[in-house]
Design a protein around this motif. Structure first.
Motif, PDB file in Angstrom:
ATOM      1  N   ASP A  13       0.916  -1.259   0.080  1.00  0.00           N
ATOM      2  CA  ASP A  13      -0.154   0.027  -0.031  1.00  0.00           C
ATOM      3  C   ASP A  13       0.880   1.316  -0.036  1.00  0.00           C
ATOM      4  O   ASP A  13       1.574   1.450   1.115  1.00  0.00           O
ATOM      5  CB  ASP A  13      -1.040   0.072   1.052  1.00  0.00           C
ATOM      6  N   PRO A  14       1.111   2.016  -0.958  1.00  0.00           N
ATOM      7  CA  PRO A  14       2.010   3.082  -1.148  1.00  0.00           C
ATOM      8  C   PRO A  14       1.667   4.161  -0.059  1.00  0.00           C
ATOM      9  O   PRO A  14       2.470   5.043   0.361  1.00  0.00           O
ATOM     10  CB  PRO A  14       1.591   3.568  -2.673  1.00  0.00           C
ATOM     11  N   HIS A  15       0.312   4.249   0.617  1.00  0.00           N
ATOM     12  CA  HIS A  15       0.146   5.245   1.858  1.00  0.00           C
ATOM     13  C   HIS A  15       0.976   4.921   2.926  1.00  0.00           C
ATOM     14  O   HIS A  15       1.284   5.680   3.814  1.00  0.00           O
ATOM     15  CB  HIS A  15      -1.390   5.145   2.092  1.00  0.00           C
ATOM     16  N   GLN A  16       1.311   3.579   3.161  1.00  0.00           N
ATOM     17  CA  GLN A  16       2.092   3.046   4.324  1.00  0.00           C
ATOM     18  C   GLN A  16       3.319   3.013   3.955  1.00  0.00           C
ATOM     19  O   GLN A  16       4.143   2.668   4.790  1.00  0.00           O
ATOM     20  CB  GLN A  16       1.555   1.656   4.497  1.00  0.00           C
ATOM     21  N   CYS A  17       3.934   3.079   2.664  1.00  0.00           N
ATOM     22  CA  CYS A  17       5.368   2.918   2.180  1.00  0.00           C
ATOM     23  C   CYS A  17       6.286   4.117   2.257  1.00  0.00           C
ATOM     24  O   CYS A  17       5.842   5.272   1.871  1.00  0.00           O
ATOM     25  CB  CYS A  17       5.412   2.171   0.776  1.00  0.00           C
ATOM     26  N   GLU A  18       7.473   4.086   2.511  1.00  0.00           N
ATOM     27  CA  GLU A  18       8.498   5.110   2.454  1.00  0.00           C
ATOM     28  C   GLU A  18       9.731   4.647   1.941  1.00  0.00           C
ATOM     29  O   GLU A  18      10.090   3.478   2.138  1.00  0.00           O
ATOM     30  CB  GLU A  18       8.761   5.828   3.819  1.00  0.00           C
ATOM     31  N   ILE A  19      10.328   5.347   1.047  1.00  0.00           N
ATOM     32  CA  ILE A  19      11.705   4.924   0.476  1.00  0.00           C
ATOM     33  C   ILE A  19      12.560   6.058   0.803  1.00  0.00           C
ATOM     34  O   ILE A  19      12.481   7.484   0.691  1.00  0.00           O
ATOM     35  CB  ILE A  19      11.702   4.874  -1.008  1.00  0.00           C
TER      36      ILE A  19
END
Length: 655
Positions: free
Chosen positions: A429-435
């Motif tokens: 889920d991109p809302h939960q992901c960080e890079i």
């Protein structure tokens, strides 16, 4: 059209009095949900309060009744805004049963700007007016000079402390508003001079012949004089474009300046061509910076492309060109500012960053076509120079197409298509992901060990990425590190209309964190990445996805006491507190690089959401950001040297 004629179009035909004040709704929800009205309760929202008050003075200027505005940051971080306009009406408002001044200050969406006979056009970022400022201030004092008399009324958190009262006589007119933001609402109540200065400068360019004085009483020189700056422009947008482009090499000497009215809409714009490879267009509606563009920007692009293409075809310069030339090519190396005044602007979304009025597009298109066509006919040498650059741009764009298509093919893939150095997270889920974009393999290795693999991805970057400010577009897309960033993020770039348009539909992370060393090299890499993001991924910034990690500079130890310090001031405080002011009694570890930390330290200080400090990157002023990136990363050395010398107080030499 002359300025005098344009000004007459904006002056109201009847008196400005209590009957002009139209009430739309009450002031109920502002304190409960302040972010709905001012954007947020942090630094951005705090400065927005000033803009709302200043915009009222600017509206008076647009109506032809004000030419001087004073903005003062007081010693206690309260703000005073005064003007020489007509003064807010103080007579009795029949419908509300109170003075017009109290209505304006206590009722949301109340003011003369809602009455077409009082103001033809008006600004204000959200239209909530000074009543919202009042609701979010512990104290607001409004002093009105009007009709030979002086009046005053004070408020606290939006409620009047007493009725309007007469306090004397005067031969002046105008309004003086002083307010103190509520520290129980805002996360910070400390104003930043530079943020306010950028906006005041912008307003002075957008509204020529208005003088805006910004004073900071918190900062005084040895003689006790407060820091003061005067913003005033006699040539308006023409000077604005020259200010933005001051660090770029000119392609043509002249700035193309247009001021006219089409379809009842005043249109002002300035165009300048330089030798850079970027397109920088800044658009405004009623002084509001429409960072997402809209119909006025569409009309400008259409009129510019058609007019230049018609001239180029007629001149025969395109006869030997065997490939298509599109709108992007005509805008390479272009810096432009567009300002329109619209009676009833329709904005898309809550933030007023994209204009939706369809009739504005045609008005701007016609204005550009006529004025630019005349300029090209009268200045054939400049016209030929511009078209020659257009042809070179088209040639480079064709060379860039394959590189861009490669980026797109890799970006839409997942799994095996991701960069080999990317350590991805398990969450999808991109809302939960960080890079984290990390400087070098060493720091990347430490970050991979210290991260939370569920939602944190790591992409190590090899050294300094390409300086996109000085690179052709196809060189940018040829860069391995930049291709890796596109691919890891999952975004694509380029549409039929705009080869630099970003598609965020498959963005894989909603937190993109730049994590570099705290030394000079790390800050340089940080600036290189942000320059790339601003030029090629601006939508990521506009949507609030870009952040900067803040690793500590020091680890200080005294006995069993350990403390991370992010600044030299914090280190000195530790020495004073635990070492009795003796530096040699405290063990200080200087972190010049992230790789000098172990994985646990990096997690604790910089990556753990419970402890870390992330700075979100926002664009308060796209024009100022454009100028700064051009100055820092472009070819022109003197402006960069001047900037460094001016900020030498904050400079540190790393040995």
């Amino acid at each position: 059209m002359s300025d005098d004629i344009l000004q007459e179009k904006l002056i109201e035909p009847k008196d400005y009095s209590a009957s002009s004040i139209t009430v739309l709704e009450g002031l109920e929800a502002v304190r409960k949900r302040p972010a709905m009205y001012i954007g947020d309760i942090g630094e951005k929202g705090l400065h927005h309060l000033v803009y709302e008050v200043v915009d009222n003075s600017i509206d008076e200027a647009l109506a032809g009744h004000c030419n001087h505005i004073d903005v003062t940051i007081n010693e206690d971080d309260s703000i005073t805004v005064s003007d020489n306009g007509r003064g807010i009406p103080v007579d009795f408002h029949e419908k509300e049963g109170k003075s017009a001044l109290e209505v304006v200050m206590t009722v949301l969406h109340a003011g003369g700007k809602f009455d077409k006979d009082s103001y033809k056009v008006s600004g204000g970022l959200h239209g909530v007016g000074v009543s919202c400022v009042n609701a979010l201030s512990t104290l607001l004092r409004a002093e009105v000079h009007r009709g030979g008399k002086m009046y005053v009324q004070e408020f606290s958190i939006g409620k009047p402390l007493f009725d309007v009262k007469e306090i004397g006589t005067t031969d002046k007119t105008g309004t003086i508003v002083t307010f103190k933001p509520d520290d129980s609402i805002f996360t910070t109540t400390t104003y930043k001079y530079d943020i306010l200065a950028n906006r005041m400068r912008e307003l002075a360019f957008l509204n020529k012949n208005i003088e805006i004085i910004l004073t900071d009483l918190r900062e005084k020189d040895a003689d006790g004089n407060a820091k003061t700056e005067c913003f005033h422009s006699t040539r308006g947008l023409e000077e604005f474009v020259e200010f933005i482009d001051q660090s770029r090499e000119k392609l043509i000497e002249k700035t193309i300046y247009i001021t006219t009215e089409k379809g009842g809409i005043p249109v002002e714009l300035a165009i300048h061509y330089n030798t850079s490879y970027s397109e920088n267009i800044h658009s405004y509606v009623n002084n509001i910076n429409t960072i997402e563009g809209g119909t006025h920007l569409t009309g400008f692009r259409r009129g510019l492309t058609r007019t230049l293409k018609t001239w180029a075809e007629k001149s025969g310069l395109l006869d030997k060109v065997k490939f298509d030339i599109n709108g992007d090519d005509f805008r390479e190396g272009l810096t432009a500012v567009i300002s329109v005044k619209v009676q009833e602007p329709q904005f898309e979304g809550q933030t007023k960053t994209k204009l939706g009025n369809s009739d504005v597009s045609l008005s701007v298109d016609q204005a550009v076509s006529i004025a630019l066509g005349n300029y090209l006919e009268e200045n054939p040498k400049d016209a030929k120079t511009i078209v020659s650059k257009v042809i070179l741009a088209a040639t480079a764009r064709h060379a860039a197409r394959k590189a861009r298509e490669l980026v797109q093919r890799k970006s839409v893939m997942t799994g095996g298509g991701l960069p080999g150095k990317l350590a991805d997270c398990s969450e999808r889920d991109p809302h939960q992901c960080e890079i984290f974009l990390v400087e070098g393999d060493s720091a990347g290795g430490t970050a991979k060990q210290g991260r939370d693999r569920r939602f944190q991805a790591i992409l190590p970057l090899r050294g300094k990425i390409l300086n996109v400010e000085k690179a052709l577009q196809h060189r940018v897309f040829d860069s391995d590190e930049i291709k890796n960033i596109f691919t890891a993020l999952g975004v694509t770039i380029g549409t039929n209309e705009d080869s630099k348009a970003l598609n965020l539909d498959k963005l894989r992370y909603h937190k993109i964190v730049i994590m570099t060393d705290a030394d000079v090299d790390g800050r340089h890499i940080n600036t290189l990445i942000m320059t790339f993001m601003f030029r090629y991924m601006k939508d990521l910034v506009s949507n609030g996805y870009l952040y900067i990690a803040t690793p500590p500079l020091y680890l200080c130890k005294k006995g069993k006491v350990e403390q991370y310090c992010w600044t030299e001031q914090q280190r000195r405080h530790f020495i004073d507190t635990y070492g009795g002011g003796k530096e040699d009694s405290v063990h200080t570890q200087r972190y010049k690089g992230l790789g000098e930390m172990n994985a646990e330290q990096l997690w604790d200080t910089t990556m753990n959401p419970a402890n870390r400090t992330l700075r979100q990157v926002t664009i308060e002023s796209a024009a100022e950001a454009d100028r700064i990136f051009s100055m820092l990363m472009g070819d022109d050395v003197p402006p960069r040297r001047e900037f460094i010398e001016r900020n030498a107080t904050y400079a540190r030499i790393d040995v």
